[in-house]
Design a protein around this motif. Sequence first.
Motif, PDB file in Angstrom:
ATOM      1  N   ARG A   2      49.275  54.513  44.695  1.00 56.91           N
ATOM      2  CA  ARG A   2      49.695  53.320  43.963  1.00 56.91           C
ATOM      3  C   ARG A   2      48.696  53.018  42.841  1.00 56.91           C
ATOM      4  NH1 ARG A   2      52.680  48.647  46.556  1.00 56.91           N
ATOM      5  NH2 ARG A   2      53.097  50.441  47.839  1.00 56.91           N
ATOM      6  N   CYS A   3      49.225  52.664  41.665  1.00 63.46           N
ATOM      7  CA  CYS A   3      48.390  52.316  40.504  1.00 63.46           C
ATOM      8  C   CYS A   3      47.671  50.992  40.765  1.00 63.46           C
ATOM      9  CB  CYS A   3      49.262  52.198  39.256  1.00 63.46           C
ATOM     10  SG  CYS A   3      48.372  51.605  37.800  1.00 63.46           S
ATOM     11  N   PRO A   4      46.351  50.937  40.551  1.00 66.51           N
ATOM     12  CA  PRO A   4      45.618  49.688  40.794  1.00 66.51           C
ATOM     13  C   PRO A   4      45.889  48.621  39.724  1.00 66.51           C
ATOM     14  CG  PRO A   4      44.154  51.350  39.915  1.00 66.51           C
ATOM     15  CD  PRO A   4      45.468  52.026  40.152  1.00 66.51           C
ATOM     16  N   PHE A   5      46.523  49.021  38.608  1.00 61.04           N
ATOM     17  CA  PHE A   5      46.769  48.087  37.512  1.00 61.04           C
ATOM     18  C   PHE A   5      48.140  47.412  37.617  1.00 61.04           C
ATOM     19  CE2 PHE A   5      44.085  51.575  35.838  1.00 61.04           C
ATOM     20  CZ  PHE A   5      42.898  50.871  35.760  1.00 61.04           C
ATOM     21  N   CYS A   6      49.197  48.227  37.884  1.00 58.47           N
ATOM     22  CA  CYS A   6      50.552  47.670  37.897  1.00 58.47           C
ATOM     23  C   CYS A   6      51.262  47.855  39.240  1.00 58.47           C
ATOM     24  CB  CYS A   6      51.387  48.299  36.784  1.00 58.47           C
ATOM     25  SG  CYS A   6      51.802  50.039  37.065  1.00 58.47           S
ATOM     26  N   SER A   7      50.613  48.497  40.198  1.00 60.79           N
ATOM     27  CA  SER A   7      51.138  48.740  41.547  1.00 60.79           C
ATOM     28  C   SER A   7      52.307  49.723  41.604  1.00 60.79           C
ATOM     29  CB  SER A   7      51.532  47.432  42.231  1.00 60.79           C
ATOM     30  OG  SER A   7      50.404  46.612  42.382  1.00 60.79           O
ATOM     31  N   SER A   8      52.542  50.425  40.526  1.00 62.04           N
ATOM     32  CA  SER A   8      53.592  51.431  40.523  1.00 62.04           C
ATOM     33  C   SER A   8      53.170  52.620  41.385  1.00 62.04           C
ATOM     34  CB  SER A   8      53.852  51.912  39.089  1.00 62.04           C
ATOM     35  OG  SER A   8      54.684  53.054  39.095  1.00 62.04           O
TER      36      SER A   8
END
Length: 157
Positions: A2-8
């Motif tokens: 999971r991306c730590p910036f946008c949670s994608s």
Amino acid sequence: MRCPFCSSEDTQVKDSRQAEDNTAVRRRRLCGKCAGRFTTFERVQLRELTVVKKSGRRTPFDRDKLARSIMIAMQKRPVEPERIEQMISGVVRQLESAGNSDITSDHIGALVMEGLAGLDKVAYVRYASVYKDFRATADFETFIEEEKLDSEESEEE
């Protein structure tokens, strides 16, 4: 991952390489949604460790917390980061291979003290001041004098 910036969850690995004395894999990742770049580390974990605090409270072992406390003691010391990382990995390996999932905070502190003693004496004393809960300058003096006596005795043997 999971991306730590946008949670994608749409992330791609762009680069992988060995890290931390070949005990971890460092991966550079790119988010397909926000184009954010971030790094992850993959390590072998032999068992789940639980730290038993002096108060009896139990918490999961956190390698990053251990590394932060050591890095505080090592601040502005002339020691290569690779040697520090090797020491941290060595402490974690000792804990994981000890055969017991429950480890006391005292045991962790003793292993760190042993590692720092061989790495940098100033960092060793800094860490000891927190680990042994020094309250006054006399505590530092007593500790250093005891260390001098111990090293003199081991040189005589």
